[in-house]
Design an enzyme around this catalytic site. Structure first.
Site, mmCIF file in Angstrom:
data_model
loop_
_atom_site.group_PDB
_atom_site.id
_atom_site.type_symbol
_atom_site.label_atom_id
_atom_site.label_comp_id
_atom_site.label_asym_id
_atom_site.label_seq_id
_atom_site.Cartn_x
_atom_site.Cartn_y
_atom_site.Cartn_z
ATOM 1 N N ASP A 122 0.848 -1.184 0.000
ATOM 2 C CA ASP A 122 0.000 0.000 0.000
ATOM 3 C C ASP A 122 0.889 1.241 0.000
ATOM 4 O O ASP A 122 2.080 1.166 0.285
ATOM 5 C CB ASP A 122 -0.937 0.017 1.212
ATOM 6 N N ASP A 157 1.332 4.787 1.624
ATOM 7 C CA ASP A 157 0.917 5.717 2.674
ATOM 8 C C ASP A 157 1.511 7.092 2.393
ATOM 9 O O ASP A 157 2.566 7.211 1.765
ATOM 10 C CB ASP A 157 1.412 5.225 4.039
ATOM 11 N N ASP A 162 10.955 3.420 12.646
ATOM 12 C CA ASP A 162 11.781 2.390 13.276
ATOM 13 C C ASP A 162 13.120 2.161 12.579
ATOM 14 O O ASP A 162 14.180 2.306 13.183
ATOM 15 C CB ASP A 162 10.995 1.086 13.472
HETATM 16 P P1 ATP Z 1 4.531 -3.585 5.387
HETATM 17 O O1 ATP Z 1 5.252 -3.995 4.182
HETATM 18 O O2 ATP Z 1 4.206 -4.712 6.271
HETATM 19 O O3 ATP Z 1 3.352 -2.685 5.165
HETATM 20 P P2 ATP Z 1 5.591 -1.236 6.602
HETATM 21 O O4 ATP Z 1 6.982 -0.891 7.035
HETATM 22 O O5 ATP Z 1 4.980 -0.409 5.537
HETATM 23 O O6 ATP Z 1 5.620 -2.763 6.206
HETATM 24 P P3 ATP Z 1 3.410 -0.413 8.231
HETATM 25 O O7 ATP Z 1 2.882 -1.036 9.468
HETATM 26 O O8 ATP Z 1 2.550 -0.268 7.038
HETATM 27 O O9 ATP Z 1 4.701 -1.258 7.884
HETATM 28 O O10 ATP Z 1 4.003 0.982 8.682
HETATM 29 C C1 ATP Z 1 4.262 2.052 7.803
HETATM 30 C C2 ATP Z 1 5.448 2.865 8.280
HETATM 31 O O11 ATP Z 1 5.206 3.369 9.595
HETATM 32 C C3 ATP Z 1 6.739 2.051 8.427
HETATM 33 O O12 ATP Z 1 7.436 1.980 7.211
HETATM 34 C C4 ATP Z 1 7.500 2.859 9.472
HETATM 35 O O13 ATP Z 1 8.099 3.989 8.906
HETATM 36 C C5 ATP Z 1 6.388 3.318 10.379
HETATM 37 N N1 ATP Z 1 6.164 2.370 11.486
HETATM 38 C C6 ATP Z 1 5.286 1.336 11.520
HETATM 39 N N2 ATP Z 1 5.333 0.685 12.683
HETATM 40 C C7 ATP Z 1 6.261 1.314 13.431
HETATM 41 C C8 ATP Z 1 6.756 1.135 14.757
HETATM 42 N N3 ATP Z 1 6.324 0.140 15.519
HETATM 43 N N4 ATP Z 1 7.697 1.999 15.183
HETATM 44 C C9 ATP Z 1 8.139 3.008 14.414
HETATM 45 N N5 ATP Z 1 7.719 3.226 13.171
HETATM 46 C C10 ATP Z 1 6.793 2.408 12.676
HETATM 47 MG MG MG Z 2 2.858 -0.529 4.850
#
Ligand code: ATP
Ligand code: MG
Length: 446
Positions: A73, A75, A149
């Site tokens: 997705d 964001d 993170d």
């Molecule tokens: P995925 O491929 O699973 O979507 P993602 O990294 O995009 O991985 P998301 O949960 O969609 O994970 O989170 C979007 C963004 O928000 C991450 O890329 C990161 O920058 C931030 N983020 C998410 N969870 C955390 C956390 N627990 N602590 C700090 N930053 C976070």
């Molecule tokens: Mg994501």
């Protein structure tokens, strides 16, 4: 000398890590053109920018594109407040109470728009283990980057200029295939222990190695997971299991000692050879389905993970003299109750899990009309797939799985010929079942 001093003061540069000017990496270097970004998120950024705001595609999508993976997705992060975002888009709504985000609908696409988060302050509310409870201040883009993170997750892509804004050397780290924590890893894990799981999942999914600084404390900090709300753990587990790399993730979780707090029963299950074989087969099967673009159901996955625990309880109940089906009901409830303390399995998914489990004894009944009515069950397919995994793992006779495969593929006369003769006692059982009974229809999940 004086000029140098003045320019430093006016550029606002400070020596603290993460507090410096970001690298702005042009498209000629990173190669990600704007057509790689979903049209919805592009339009959201453009509209916000036209309204005088900063707006970027951020996080996982930028990381995945840089690594050549398909983003899940897109964001958006912005300096507009949630209220300003909502006003800029007709089809949008504010979600969440504490830290509000805005869901914007663009055609079929739903874009999550988040306002830059601010630095955690002295007065940030934390629990006694240091886990951040409230996280609701807005901030600058630089602060937002420092709150993310891993360095690879703190990249901002501007669809207008096609440049990537990189505060923490994320592009370089990705190139070196390293997952590096922003800031001091122990402190960041303490703030949010789910990051322990995210490290393992993202490394497995993206084929990155966790930087030694971030990897070292994982084992000793694993215990912090016990303190994370069950609903968050469930969400993260589901992401992990449906990442398409679940075998790698679970193997790595075990290597890091992270599975203890997570799936309390997984400890036990993975230590029984039969249970481990079944779980690993089920996960490999899920990974394979995902790589072929097929969906998976969370109910099926959790039914697999917990099955051998149900079997153990079921056997015990039967040994204690309980009748077969009531014993199964009790075993299922026990397992789901204990599991629910750690992992908030939603009611609907618990219902799906029970449906799959309850079909299993019915596959053994291969006489009379019963196989025909089993075929008509709405959850037959899931139950049958589950049976095949049981057969493949050696828990039930292979012949049983093969019989059901054949029973579905033939029809009419041939199908009728496959039926086994009624056993003595079958009729009696059937007569008894005519009375109202709830066996076979799952009660509402708790
Ligand atoms: P995925 O491929 O699973 O979507 P993602 O990294 O995009 O991985 P998301 O949960 O969609 O994970 O989170 C979007 C963004 O928000 C991450 O890329 C990161 O920058 C931030 N983020 C998410 N969870 C955390 C956390 N627990 N602590 C700090 N930053 C976070
Ligand atoms: Mg994501």
């Amino acid at each position: 000398m004086i000029r140098k001093f003045i320019s430093r003061v006016f550029s606002g540069k400070k020596a603290r890590p993460g507090q410096h000017e970001p690298a702005v990496i042009p498209v000629s270097t990173h190669g990600i053109t704007r057509d790689r970004i979903s049209s919805g998120s592009r339009r959201v950024c453009e509209t916000l920018q036209e309204n005088g705001h900063k707006a970027y595609v951020v996080g996982g999508a930028v990381r995945d594109l840089l690594i050549g993976a398909e983003p899940k997705d897109f964001d958006v992060a912005t300096d507009a407040t949630p209220e300003e975002v909502r006003r800029a888009f007709r089809r949008s709504r504010i979600i969440g109470r504490r830290f509000q985000i805005v869901h914007v609908m663009m055609g079929q696409e739903q874009i999550e728009v988040t306002t830059f988060r601010g630095q955690l302050g002295e007065d940030t509310k934390k629990d006694e283990h240091g886990r951040v409870l409230h996280d609701n201040v807005f901030g600058s883009q630089m602060e937002d980057a420092a709150r993310r993170d891993f360095t690879a997750n703190a990249l901002y892509y501007d669809p207008t200029t096609e440049a990537i804004v990189d505060y923490h050397h994320g592009v370089g780290d990705l190139k070196a295939r390293t997952l590096r924590m922003i800031g001091e890893p122990r402190a960041r894990y303490r703030e949010d222990p789910v990051r322990l799981l995210r490290a393992v999942r993202l490394a497995a999914k993206l084929g990155l190695s966790i930087d030694p600084e971030a990897k070292r404390p994982i084992r000793e900090m694993a215990v912090l997971l016990e303190n994370v709300p069950a609903a968050r753990l469930f969400d993260e587990m589901l992401k992990l299991l449906t990442s398409g790399h679940s075998v790698k993730c679970i193997t790595q979780l075990r290597d890091e000692g992270l599975h203890h707090g997570l799936l309390p029963m997984l400890d036990v299950i993975l230590e029984q050879p039969m249970g481990e074989k079944f779980v690993m087969l089920a996960l490999a099967n899920t990974d394979d389905r995902i790589s072929r673009g097929k969906g998976t159901s969370p109910g099926f996955l959790f039914a697999c993970l917990l099955w051998h625990e149900v079997l153990a309880h079921w056997e015990k109940m039967k040994a204690d003299g309980e009748a077969k089906i009531p014993a199964l009901f009790q075993a299922m409830d026990t397992v789901l109750d204990v599991q629910g303390e750690k992992l908030a399995i939603t009611r609907r998914i618990a219902g799906d899990i029970k449906d799959i489990w309850l079909l299993q004894p019915r596959f053994e009944q291969r006489a009379g009309k019963r196989p025909y009515s089993l075929l008509e069950q709405p959850r037959f397919r899931a139950g049958y797939d589950f049976l095949l995994l049981r057969a493949e793992s050696g828990e039930v006779d292979r012949e049983l799985g093969e019989w059901w495969t054949r029973f579905q593929s033939v029809d009419g006369e041939e199908r009728a010929q496959m039926l086994l003769p009624e056993q003595a006692g079958d009729k009696k059982r059937r007569r008894r079942r005519k009375k109202p009974s709830n066996a076979g229809s799952a009660p509402a999940a708790e």
